[in-house]
Design a protein around this motif. Structure first.
Motif, PDB file in Angstrom:
ATOM      1  N   TRP A  18       2.490 -34.372  -3.779  1.00 20.46           N
ATOM      2  CA  TRP A  18       1.669 -33.263  -3.301  1.00 20.46           C
ATOM      3  C   TRP A  18       2.563 -32.211  -2.669  1.00 20.46           C
ATOM      4  O   TRP A  18       3.294 -32.478  -1.726  1.00 20.46           O
ATOM      5  CB  TRP A  18       0.631 -33.760  -2.307  1.00 20.46           C
ATOM      6  N   LYS A  19       2.457 -30.988  -3.212  1.00 17.54           N
ATOM      7  CA  LYS A  19       3.314 -29.898  -2.757  1.00 17.54           C
ATOM      8  C   LYS A  19       2.473 -28.668  -2.466  1.00 17.54           C
ATOM      9  O   LYS A  19       1.466 -28.411  -3.132  1.00 17.54           O
ATOM     10  CB  LYS A  19       4.357 -29.562  -3.838  1.00 17.54           C
ATOM     11  N   ASP A  20       2.899 -27.888  -1.475  1.00 14.08           N
ATOM     12  CA  ASP A  20       2.175 -26.661  -1.146  1.00 14.08           C
ATOM     13  C   ASP A  20       2.129 -25.726  -2.347  1.00 14.08           C
ATOM     14  O   ASP A  20       3.133 -25.538  -3.047  1.00 14.08           O
ATOM     15  CB  ASP A  20       2.839 -25.952   0.038  1.00 14.08           C
ATOM     16  N   ALA A  21       0.948 -25.148  -2.564  1.00 11.31           N
ATOM     17  CA  ALA A  21       0.768 -24.226  -3.685  1.00 11.31           C
ATOM     18  C   ALA A  21       1.029 -22.798  -3.223  1.00 11.31           C
ATOM     19  O   ALA A  21       0.826 -22.462  -2.052  1.00 11.31           O
ATOM     20  CB  ALA A  21      -0.649 -24.339  -4.241  1.00 11.31           C
ATOM     21  N   GLY A  22       1.450 -21.980  -4.147  1.00  8.98           N
ATOM     22  CA  GLY A  22       1.664 -20.577  -3.812  1.00  8.98           C
ATOM     23  C   GLY A  22       0.374 -19.796  -3.712  1.00  8.98           C
ATOM     24  O   GLY A  22       0.318 -18.734  -3.099  1.00  8.98           O
ATOM     25  N   ARG A  23      -0.669 -20.316  -4.351  1.00  5.63           N
ATOM     26  CA  ARG A  23      -1.970 -19.661  -4.310  1.00  5.63           C
ATOM     27  C   ARG A  23      -3.041 -20.704  -3.987  1.00  5.63           C
ATOM     28  O   ARG A  23      -2.807 -21.905  -4.106  1.00  5.63           O
ATOM     29  CB  ARG A  23      -2.278 -18.999  -5.662  1.00  5.63           C
ATOM     30  N   GLU A  24      -4.202 -20.229  -3.593  1.00  9.39           N
ATOM     31  CA  GLU A  24      -5.273 -21.155  -3.224  1.00  9.39           C
ATOM     32  C   GLU A  24      -6.626 -20.533  -3.510  1.00  9.39           C
ATOM     33  O   GLU A  24      -6.748 -19.319  -3.735  1.00  9.39           O
ATOM     34  CB  GLU A  24      -5.164 -21.544  -1.755  1.00  9.39           C
ATOM     35  N   GLN A  25      -7.651 -21.383  -3.497  1.00 11.70           N
ATOM     36  CA  GLN A  25      -9.018 -20.932  -3.779  1.00 11.70           C
ATOM     37  C   GLN A  25      -9.994 -21.805  -3.011  1.00 11.70           C
ATOM     38  O   GLN A  25      -9.822 -23.028  -2.944  1.00 11.70           O
ATOM     39  CB  GLN A  25      -9.292 -21.040  -5.284  1.00 11.70           C
ATOM     40  N   PRO A  26     -11.050 -21.211  -2.440  1.00  9.87           N
ATOM     41  CA  PRO A  26     -12.045 -22.035  -1.744  1.00  9.87           C
ATOM     42  C   PRO A  26     -12.834 -22.899  -2.716  1.00  9.87           C
ATOM     43  O   PRO A  26     -13.083 -22.504  -3.864  1.00  9.87           O
ATOM     44  CB  PRO A  26     -12.949 -21.001  -1.070  1.00  9.87           C
ATOM     45  N   VAL A 146       1.270 -34.416 -22.917  1.00  7.88           N
ATOM     46  CA  VAL A 146      -0.064 -34.023 -23.366  1.00  7.88           C
ATOM     47  C   VAL A 146      -0.682 -33.105 -22.319  1.00  7.88           C
ATOM     48  O   VAL A 146      -0.649 -33.412 -21.123  1.00  7.88           O
ATOM     49  CB  VAL A 146      -0.962 -35.262 -23.559  1.00  7.88           C
ATOM     50  N   SER A 147      -1.241 -31.988 -22.760  1.00  7.20           N
ATOM     51  CA  SER A 147      -1.998 -31.113 -21.862  1.00  7.20           C
ATOM     52  C   SER A 147      -3.482 -31.373 -22.036  1.00  7.20           C
ATOM     53  O   SER A 147      -3.986 -31.422 -23.166  1.00  7.20           O
ATOM     54  CB  SER A 147      -1.690 -29.641 -22.141  1.00  7.20           C
ATOM     55  N   VAL A 148      -4.175 -31.533 -20.920  1.00  6.56           N
ATOM     56  CA  VAL A 148      -5.616 -31.774 -20.922  1.00  6.56           C
ATOM     57  C   VAL A 148      -6.282 -30.624 -20.169  1.00  6.56           C
ATOM     58  O   VAL A 148      -5.973 -30.379 -19.004  1.00  6.56           O
ATOM     59  CB  VAL A 148      -5.965 -33.118 -20.253  1.00  6.56           C
ATOM     60  N   ILE A 149      -7.178 -29.925 -20.834  1.00  7.60           N
ATOM     61  CA  ILE A 149      -7.920 -28.820 -20.228  1.00  7.60           C
ATOM     62  C   ILE A 149      -9.388 -29.215 -20.219  1.00  7.60           C
ATOM     63  O   ILE A 149      -9.976 -29.459 -21.276  1.00  7.60           O
ATOM     64  CB  ILE A 149      -7.713 -27.512 -21.013  1.00  7.60           C
ATOM     65  N   ALA A 150      -9.988 -29.307 -19.027  1.00  6.85           N
ATOM     66  CA  ALA A 150     -11.326 -29.876 -18.883  1.00  6.85           C
ATOM     67  C   ALA A 150     -12.286 -28.874 -18.241  1.00  6.85           C
ATOM     68  O   ALA A 150     -11.867 -28.011 -17.470  1.00  6.85           O
ATOM     69  CB  ALA A 150     -11.259 -31.154 -18.048  1.00  6.85           C
ATOM     70  N   PRO A 151     -13.595 -29.008 -18.515  1.00  7.16           N
ATOM     71  CA  PRO A 151     -14.600 -28.067 -18.027  1.00  7.16           C
ATOM     72  C   PRO A 151     -15.249 -28.507 -16.718  1.00  7.16           C
ATOM     73  O   PRO A 151     -14.903 -29.538 -16.140  1.00  7.16           O
ATOM     74  CB  PRO A 151     -15.621 -28.058 -19.167  1.00  7.16           C
ATOM     75  N   PHE A 152     -16.267 -27.734 -16.292  1.00 14.69           N
ATOM     76  CA  PHE A 152     -16.898 -27.950 -14.988  1.00 14.69           C
ATOM     77  C   PHE A 152     -18.094 -28.882 -15.034  1.00 14.69           C
ATOM     78  O   PHE A 152     -18.512 -29.396 -14.000  1.00 14.69           O
ATOM     79  CB  PHE A 152     -17.369 -26.605 -14.409  1.00 14.69           C
ATOM     80  N   ASN A 153     -18.707 -29.120 -16.189  1.00  9.98           N
ATOM     81  CA  ASN A 153     -20.040 -29.719 -16.202  1.00  9.98           C
ATOM     82  C   ASN A 153     -20.038 -31.221 -15.921  1.00  9.98           C
ATOM     83  O   ASN A 153     -20.798 -31.699 -15.085  1.00  9.98           O
ATOM     84  CB  ASN A 153     -20.754 -29.390 -17.512  1.00  9.98           C
ATOM     85  N   PHE A 154     -19.216 -31.975 -16.640  1.00  9.57           N
ATOM     86  CA  PHE A 154     -18.953 -33.380 -16.312  1.00  9.57           C
ATOM     87  C   PHE A 154     -17.462 -33.452 -15.981  1.00  9.57           C
ATOM     88  O   PHE A 154     -16.669 -34.004 -16.742  1.00  9.57           O
ATOM     89  CB  PHE A 154     -19.304 -34.289 -17.489  1.00  9.57           C
ATOM     90  N   PRO A 179     -11.203 -24.496 -12.267  1.00  7.81           N
ATOM     91  CA  PRO A 179     -10.993 -24.314 -10.817  1.00  7.81           C
ATOM     92  C   PRO A 179     -12.273 -24.407 -10.008  1.00  7.81           C
ATOM     93  O   PRO A 179     -12.211 -24.644  -8.792  1.00  7.81           O
ATOM     94  CB  PRO A 179     -10.361 -22.915 -10.724  1.00  7.81           C
ATOM     95  N   ARG A 180     -13.451 -24.264 -10.631  1.00  7.52           N
ATOM     96  CA  ARG A 180     -14.709 -24.397  -9.893  1.00  7.52           C
ATOM     97  C   ARG A 180     -15.000 -25.846  -9.524  1.00  7.52           C
ATOM     98  O   ARG A 180     -15.807 -26.104  -8.616  1.00  7.52           O
ATOM     99  CB  ARG A 180     -15.864 -23.816 -10.717  1.00  7.52           C
ATOM    100  N   THR A 181     -14.386 -26.783 -10.232  1.00  9.08           N
ATOM    101  CA  THR A 181     -14.577 -28.216  -9.937  1.00  9.08           C
ATOM    102  C   THR A 181     -13.215 -28.906  -9.874  1.00  9.08           C
ATOM    103  O   THR A 181     -13.019 -29.974 -10.441  1.00  9.08           O
ATOM    104  CB  THR A 181     -15.476 -28.876 -11.006  1.00  9.08           C
ATOM    105  N   ALA A 182     -12.298 -28.284  -9.172  1.00 11.81           N
ATOM    106  CA  ALA A 182     -10.924 -28.790  -9.143  1.00 11.81           C
ATOM    107  C   ALA A 182     -10.783 -30.086  -8.354  1.00 11.81           C
ATOM    108  O   ALA A 182      -9.822 -30.835  -8.559  1.00 11.81           O
ATOM    109  CB  ALA A 182      -9.995 -27.731  -8.558  1.00 11.81           C
TER     110      ALA A 182
END
Length: 484
Positions: A18-26, A146-154, A179-182
Motif C-alpha cells: 500500500w502506497k500513497d497515491a498522487g491523486r484521490e477521490q471520495p 493480465v489486465s482486468v477492467i471491471a464495472p460498477f454493478n456487480f 472508480p465509483r466502486t473502487a
C-alpha cells in the motif's frame, strides 16, 4: 483490525504494498450522497511502474508449485467467508445493493476462489501424435501479465471472476475497478489476497479514469485484457488490443429476452420476470430487458407483472428493508427516465412505475410498445420491463433474435416447445424455466454479437483458454540427423 479498515487503504494504491497515491477521490454512497472514505487514484505513470513490477513478480509466482497457488486461492475463499458481513456492508453502501444481492455476490466470490483453487492442478496440456521418433506435447503456460477492467454493478464478482483464475494459473494481474466502486470492486480483492498470502507485486490495484484504462491495455508487459462493461467501451478496448496484438476477452452489454410460452403458469412467470428485470435495479448485463409473451397470456401476464412491480419498495438499502436501492448515480437515473419518457412519447404506456424516487427508480412496466421504440431497442440498465406479445414460435424466435445483443435468454413453459425455440436462438446462454440472470463459477459465461467475444470466462476449460498460452514442445532421445 477489520479487513477493510480505511487506515490501510485510504488515499492509497495497492501496488507492491500500500502506497500513497498522487491523486484521490471520495467514495460516495449513492443512496444519500454521503462520503464513505477516500480512495487513491492511479495515473498512467503508476500503471507503467505496476506493469513492470508485475512482470518481474510473475516469474516466481508462475514457477510456484500448484499447491502453493491453490493454497492462496483456498485461503482467499475462507477470508470471504470470515469477512462476509463487512464486505456485504460495503456492497450495500457503495454499490447500492440490497442486502440479498450483496450476500449473493459474496457467496459467488468465495465460490469463485474455491473453484479456481482446482485450476493449478488441472491438466494443462495434451500428448500429440508425431510422424517423427519424438514426444510431441502441447502445454499450457501462464500468459504473463493480465489486465482486468471491471464495472460498477456487480463490482466484486465481475472483477474477481477474472482475477482469481488468472492468479491461480500463474499470472500477475493489474486490476482497474470502476472508480465509483473502487472499495467493493478493488480494495476488497486486494485486501483478501494480501491476507491470503499472495506474494508482493503479483496483484496491483489501479482505480482511475479512461486514461488509466487505456494504459492497462497498452502496457507492453500485458498480454491479455479481460474487460466487463459497456459495448461502446468494449469496442474501443478491442480495437486497441487488436492493434497491439493482444488478446481481449470482452463481456459486454445485453438486452435479454424472457419468452413466456402458451399454457405457462402466469403468476410464476411474472415472479420470474420481476426478478429478472428488477434485481439490483436492473443494473445487470443479464437483466431481463424484453418480455415476449404469447398473445393468449399477454393481458394476464402484464397484470401480474404490474402487481409485482407496484409492490416493490424503493429506498436506501442500508437503512430500510427495500427491494430496489439507488441507481449508481444521477446521470444513470436520468438516462433511464429519459428512455421511458421518450418511449411513452412514441406511444408506449406506463402500466407501473415510471417515476424517480430520490436516488432510485420505481419498478416499471411498459406496454403498447413497438420494436423500434427506445425502451425495446436499447439496453436500459434500469428497472424497466417492456412487454410485447407474439402469436407463433417463429415470430417469438424472430423477435428474440432481432437485437444487436446475444447474451442471455429465458424461456418459460412447456419444455419440449422451449427446446425447439432454444435451437433457433442466437445467444450465449439459454435458460429454460428460469429468468435471464444466472451465474455459477463452474459454468461458461459470455455472449455473442454485440454482447462480446463469446464464453471466455467460467469453468476450467474457459479459464485455462483465457489466461494461458499454448506452447508446442517436442523431445527426442538424441539429436536428430539433418541433411545439411
Amino acid at each position: 483490525m477489520a479487513l477493510l479498515d480505511s487506515d490501510v487503504w485510504g488515499k492509497r494504491l495497492f501496488s507492491d504494498g500500500w502506497k500513497d497515491a498522487g491523486r484521490e477521490q471520495p467514495v460516495i454512497e449513492p443512496a444519500t450522497g454521503a462520503q464513505l472514505g477516500t480512495v487513491g487514484l492511479a495515473s498512467a505513470e503508476d500503471v507503467g511502474r505496476a506493469a513492470a513490477r508485475a512482470a518481474e513478480a510473475q516469474q516466481s509466482w508462475g514457477a510456484a508449485s500448484p499447491q502453493q497457488r491453490a493454497a492462496v486461492l483456498r485461503r482467499a475463499g475462507e477470508l470471504f467467508t470470515e469477512h462476509a458481513a463487512e464486505i456485504e456492508d460495503w456492497l450495500v453502501r457503495e454499490a447500492g445493493s440490497v442486502r440479498a444481492k450483496a450476500a449473493f455476490e459474496v457467496q459467488l466470490a468465495l465460490g469463485e476462489c474455491f473453484e479456481c483453487a482446482g485450476l493449478p492442478t488441472h491438466p494443462q496440456g495434451e500428448v500429440l501424435t508425431s510422424e517423427d521418433a519424438r514426444w510431441s506435447l502441447a502445454r499450457r503456460r501462464p500468459a504473463g501479465v493480465v489486465s482486468v477492467i471491471a464495472p460498477f454493478n456487480f463490482p466484486l464478482i465481475l472483477g474477481l471472476r477474472s482475477v482469481a483464475p488468472a492468479l491461480a494459473l500463474g499470472n500477475a494481474v493489474l486490476l482497474k475497478p470502476d472508480p465509483r466502486t473502487a472499495v467493493s470492486g478493488g480494495v476488497v480483492i486486494a485486501r483478501v489476497f494480501e491476507e491470503a498470502g499472495l506474494p508482493a507485486g503479483v496483484l496491483h490495484l489501479l482505480p482511475g479514469d479512461g486514461s488509466v484504462g487505456r494504459a492497462v491495455v497498452a502496457a507492453p508487459e500485458v498480454r491479455v485484457v479481460s474487460f466487463t462493461g459497456s459495448t461502446p467501451v468494449g469496442r474501443a478496448i478491442g480495437e486497441q488490443a487488436g492493434r497491439l496484438l493482444k488478446r481481449a476477452h470482452l463481456e459486454l452489454g445485453g438486452n435479454n429476452a424472457l419468452v413466456v410460452l402458451p399454457g405457462t403458469d402466469v403468476h410464476k412467470a411474472a415472479s420470474a420476470g420481476a426478478f429478472g428485470s428488477y434485481l439490483h435495479q436492473g443494473q445487470i448485463c443479464m437483466t431481463t430487458g424484453r418480455h415476449i409473451v404469447h398473445e393468449s397470456l399477454l393481458a394476464q401476464y402484464t397484470a401480474a407483472l404490474t402487481a409485482k412491480a407496484e409492490a416493490l419498495p424503493v429506498g436506501d438499502p442500508a437503512r430500510e428493508n427495500v427491494a430496489l436501492g439507488p441507481l449508481i448515480d444521477r446521470r444513470q437515473l436520468e438516462r433511464v427516465h429519459g428512455i421511458v419518457t421518450e418511449s411513452v412519447a412514441a406511444g408506449a404506456t406506463v402500466a407501473a412505475g415510471g417515476e424517480i424516487v430520490g436516488a432510485g427508480y420505481r419498478a416499471t412496466v411498459l406496454t403498447g410498445l413497438t420494436t423500434d421504440m427506445p425502451a425495446w431497442r436499447e439496453e436500459i440498465f434500469g428497472p424497466v420491463a417492456p412487454v410485447i406479445g407474439f402469436s407463433t414460435l417463429e415470430e417469438a424466435a424472430r423477435i428474440v433474435n432481432d437485437c444487436e445483443y446475444g447474451l442471455s435468454v429465458g424461456i418459460l413453459g412447456d419444455v419440449g416447445t422451449a427446446m425447439k425455440l432454444a435451437d433457433r436462438i442466437d445467444s450465449g446462454k439459454v435458460h429454460i424455466n428460469e429468468q435471464t440472470v444466472s451465474d455459477e463459477p463452474n459454468a461458461p459465461f459470455g455472449g455473442v454479437k454485440a454482447s462480446g467475444t463469446g464464453s471466455r470466462l467460467g469453468g476450467a476449460a474457459a479459464n485455462i483458454e483465457a489466461f494461458t498460452e499454448t506452447q508446442w514442445l517436442t523431445v527426442r532421445p538424441d539429436i536428430a540427423d539433418y541433411p545439411f
